[in-house]
Design a protein around this motif. Structure first.
Motif, PDB file in Angstrom:
ATOM      1  N   THR A   1       4.131   6.721  -4.622  1.00 25.08           N
ATOM      2  CA  THR A   1       4.319   6.944  -6.061  1.00 25.08           C
ATOM      3  C   THR A   1       3.237   7.833  -6.636  1.00 25.08           C
ATOM      4  O   THR A   1       3.517   8.755  -7.415  1.00 25.08           O
ATOM      5  CB  THR A   1       4.340   5.599  -6.815  1.00 25.08           C
ATOM      6  N   ALA A   2       1.978   7.559  -6.272  1.00 27.21           N
ATOM      7  CA  ALA A   2       0.864   8.367  -6.771  1.00 27.21           C
ATOM      8  C   ALA A   2       0.996   9.816  -6.321  1.00 27.21           C
ATOM      9  O   ALA A   2       0.797  10.749  -7.110  1.00 27.21           O
ATOM     10  CB  ALA A   2      -0.466   7.783  -6.290  1.00 27.21           C
TER      11      ALA A   2
ATOM     12  N   VAL B   1      -4.923   9.358  -0.827  1.00 30.32           N
ATOM     13  CA  VAL B   1      -4.167   8.102  -0.899  1.00 30.32           C
ATOM     14  C   VAL B   1      -3.557   7.725   0.443  1.00 30.32           C
ATOM     15  O   VAL B   1      -3.153   6.567   0.638  1.00 30.32           O
ATOM     16  CB  VAL B   1      -3.053   8.163  -1.979  1.00 30.32           C
TER      17      VAL B   1
ATOM     18  N   ALA C   1      -7.311   3.254  -9.296  1.00 33.48           N
ATOM     19  CA  ALA C   1      -7.135   1.992  -8.575  1.00 33.48           C
ATOM     20  C   ALA C   1      -7.359   2.184  -7.080  1.00 33.48           C
ATOM     21  O   ALA C   1      -8.050   1.384  -6.431  1.00 33.48           O
ATOM     22  CB  ALA C   1      -5.730   1.443  -8.836  1.00 33.48           C
ATOM     23  N   PHE C   2      -6.791   3.246  -6.516  1.00 34.33           N
ATOM     24  CA  PHE C   2      -7.020   3.549  -5.108  1.00 34.33           C
ATOM     25  C   PHE C   2      -8.498   3.826  -4.850  1.00 34.33           C
ATOM     26  O   PHE C   2      -9.048   3.429  -3.813  1.00 34.33           O
ATOM     27  CB  PHE C   2      -6.191   4.762  -4.679  1.00 34.33           C
TER      28      PHE C   2
ATOM     29  N   ASP D   1      -4.152  -5.615   0.323  1.00 35.89           N
ATOM     30  CA  ASP D   1      -3.574  -4.425  -0.299  1.00 35.89           C
ATOM     31  C   ASP D   1      -3.050  -4.681  -1.715  1.00 35.89           C
ATOM     32  O   ASP D   1      -2.934  -3.759  -2.518  1.00 35.89           O
ATOM     33  CB  ASP D   1      -2.437  -3.865   0.559  1.00 35.89           C
TER      34      ASP D   1
ATOM     35  N   THR E   1       0.831  -1.208   0.000  1.00 28.66           N
ATOM     36  CA  THR E   1       0.000   0.000   0.000  1.00 28.66           C
ATOM     37  C   THR E   1       0.860   1.249   0.000  1.00 28.66           C
ATOM     38  O   THR E   1       0.545   2.225  -0.671  1.00 28.66           O
ATOM     39  CB  THR E   1      -0.922   0.013   1.238  1.00 28.66           C
TER      40      THR E   1
ATOM     41  N   MET F   1      -3.399   5.142 -11.223  1.00 28.07           N
ATOM     42  CA  MET F   1      -3.167   4.835  -9.811  1.00 28.07           C
ATOM     43  C   MET F   1      -4.276   5.398  -8.919  1.00 28.07           C
ATOM     44  O   MET F   1      -4.732   4.727  -7.986  1.00 28.07           O
ATOM     45  CB  MET F   1      -1.811   5.372  -9.380  1.00 28.07           C
TER      46      MET F   1
ATOM     47  N   ALA G   1      -4.752  -1.383 -10.673  1.00 26.89           N
ATOM     48  CA  ALA G   1      -3.914  -0.495 -11.487  1.00 26.89           C
ATOM     49  C   ALA G   1      -3.622  -1.122 -12.844  1.00 26.89           C
ATOM     50  O   ALA G   1      -3.679  -0.446 -13.882  1.00 26.89           O
ATOM     51  CB  ALA G   1      -2.610  -0.178 -10.755  1.00 26.89           C
TER      52      ALA G   1
ATOM     53  N   ILE H   1      -4.797  -3.394  -4.944  1.00 22.92           N
ATOM     54  CA  ILE H   1      -4.556  -2.080  -5.546  1.00 22.92           C
ATOM     55  C   ILE H   1      -3.736  -2.226  -6.820  1.00 22.92           C
ATOM     56  O   ILE H   1      -4.031  -1.602  -7.848  1.00 22.92           O
ATOM     57  CB  ILE H   1      -3.836  -1.145  -4.548  1.00 22.92           C
ATOM     58  N   LEU H   2      -2.694  -3.061  -6.756  1.00 23.32           N
ATOM     59  CA  LEU H   2      -1.856  -3.278  -7.932  1.00 23.32           C
ATOM     60  C   LEU H   2      -2.646  -3.948  -9.053  1.00 23.32           C
ATOM     61  O   LEU H   2      -2.453  -3.623 -10.227  1.00 23.32           O
ATOM     62  CB  LEU H   2      -0.634  -4.126  -7.550  1.00 23.32           C
TER      63      LEU H   2
ATOM     64  N   PRO I   1       2.535   2.270  -3.697  1.00 18.75           N
ATOM     65  CA  PRO I   1       1.635   2.962  -4.631  1.00 18.75           C
ATOM     66  C   PRO I   1       1.199   4.337  -4.126  1.00 18.75           C
ATOM     67  O   PRO I   1       1.055   5.275  -4.920  1.00 18.75           O
ATOM     68  CB  PRO I   1       0.432   2.015  -4.738  1.00 18.75           C
TER      69      PRO I   1
END
Length: 249
Positions: free
Chosen positions: A12-13, A151, A201-202, A219, A6, A198, A226, A222-223, A9
């Motif tokens: 990164t987001a 996020v 996805a969240f 978690d 978690t 991203m 994405a 989420i990937l 991402p």
């Protein structure tokens, strides 16, 4: 603090989204500095950053009073809508339906607006320049604040998300100081495409969490989301580009 699946991402987001917003704000601040000097540009920027900091400090305690499920649901829905808006624009630009955002042109346009005001001998030009910088920092900064909260609030990741956003802003600021020009070579549409994926996805993940959905893999879901949005985005962009060519031919 949430797991690495978690946290990564989220950071990164926040970093990529803040990078885009910081580049756009920097373009306007540099235009102000070019026409009226650094003093009004920095004053307006400082005022905008101060107000944003106060806003974050005010929102922090309020978030702790909201039930987690309700917070996840509200943020999830807003984040999904926000992410899909970014993704839609990125798809349309990738397909050639709407033009790519050009920071060099944006810089020239803002510079021309300020010079026209100067040519008309408007009073309080330094004040106008400062307000221009303030508005740019506030408008772009509000999006950064929303993304960081969105996020990070769901799983106690506000600090990592904020660090990602701060790192992006400092990077853009450092490059801006060194080059004194808008960062026109930044692949902004590519970044917006990735951020849209991203955030969407969240958004799906938090909305499900708020509704009590037990996601397979927790978690890691989420990937998976994405990847789904990424594939769907690429496919939609290709179909839209093909359709645009058929209509124009």
């Amino acid at each position: 603090m949430g797991s690495w699946a978690t946290a990564a991402p989220a950071v990164t987001a926040a970093f990529l989204a803040s990078l885009v917003e910081a580049v756009e704000a920097l373009t306007i601040v540099l235009a102000v500095a070019t026409v009226r000097g650094w003093r009004p540009a920095l004053i307006g920027t400082g005022a905008g950053l101060t107000l944003l900091a106060l806003l974050v400090l005010a929102l922090g305690p309020l978030l702790n009073r909201v039930p987690l499920r309700a917070l996840q649901l509200v943020i999830g829905v807003l984040l999904l809508l926000f992410g899909l808006r970014w993704l839609r624009k990125a798809i349309l630009r990738a397909a050639g339906i709407i033009p790519l955002h050009d920071e060099a042109k944006a810089f020239e346009k803002e510079e021309e607006n300020l010079r026209q005001a100067e040519g008309r001998k408007e009073t309080h030009l330094d004040w106008l320049a400062g307000v221009t910088s303030f508005k740019a920092v506030m408008l772009e900064g509000l999006e950064v604040v929303f993304i960081v909260i969105a996020v990070g609030a769901g799983r106690g990741l506000l600090v990592p998300a904020a660090i990602g956003a701060l790192a992006a802003c400092l990077l853009v600021l450092l490059i801006g100081i060194l080059v004194h020009r808008p960062l026109a070579r930044v692949p902004e549409n590519t970044l917006k495409f990735g951020v849209g994926v991203m955030l969407s996805a969240f958004g799906v993940f938090w909305t499900g969490e708020g509704l009590g959905v037990d996601w397979p893999g927790q978690d890691l879901a989420i990937l998976a989301f994405a990847v789904i949005f990424l594939v769907a985005g690429f496919a939609t962009a290709k179909l839209a580009a093909r359709r645009s060519l058929e209509v124009s031919s």
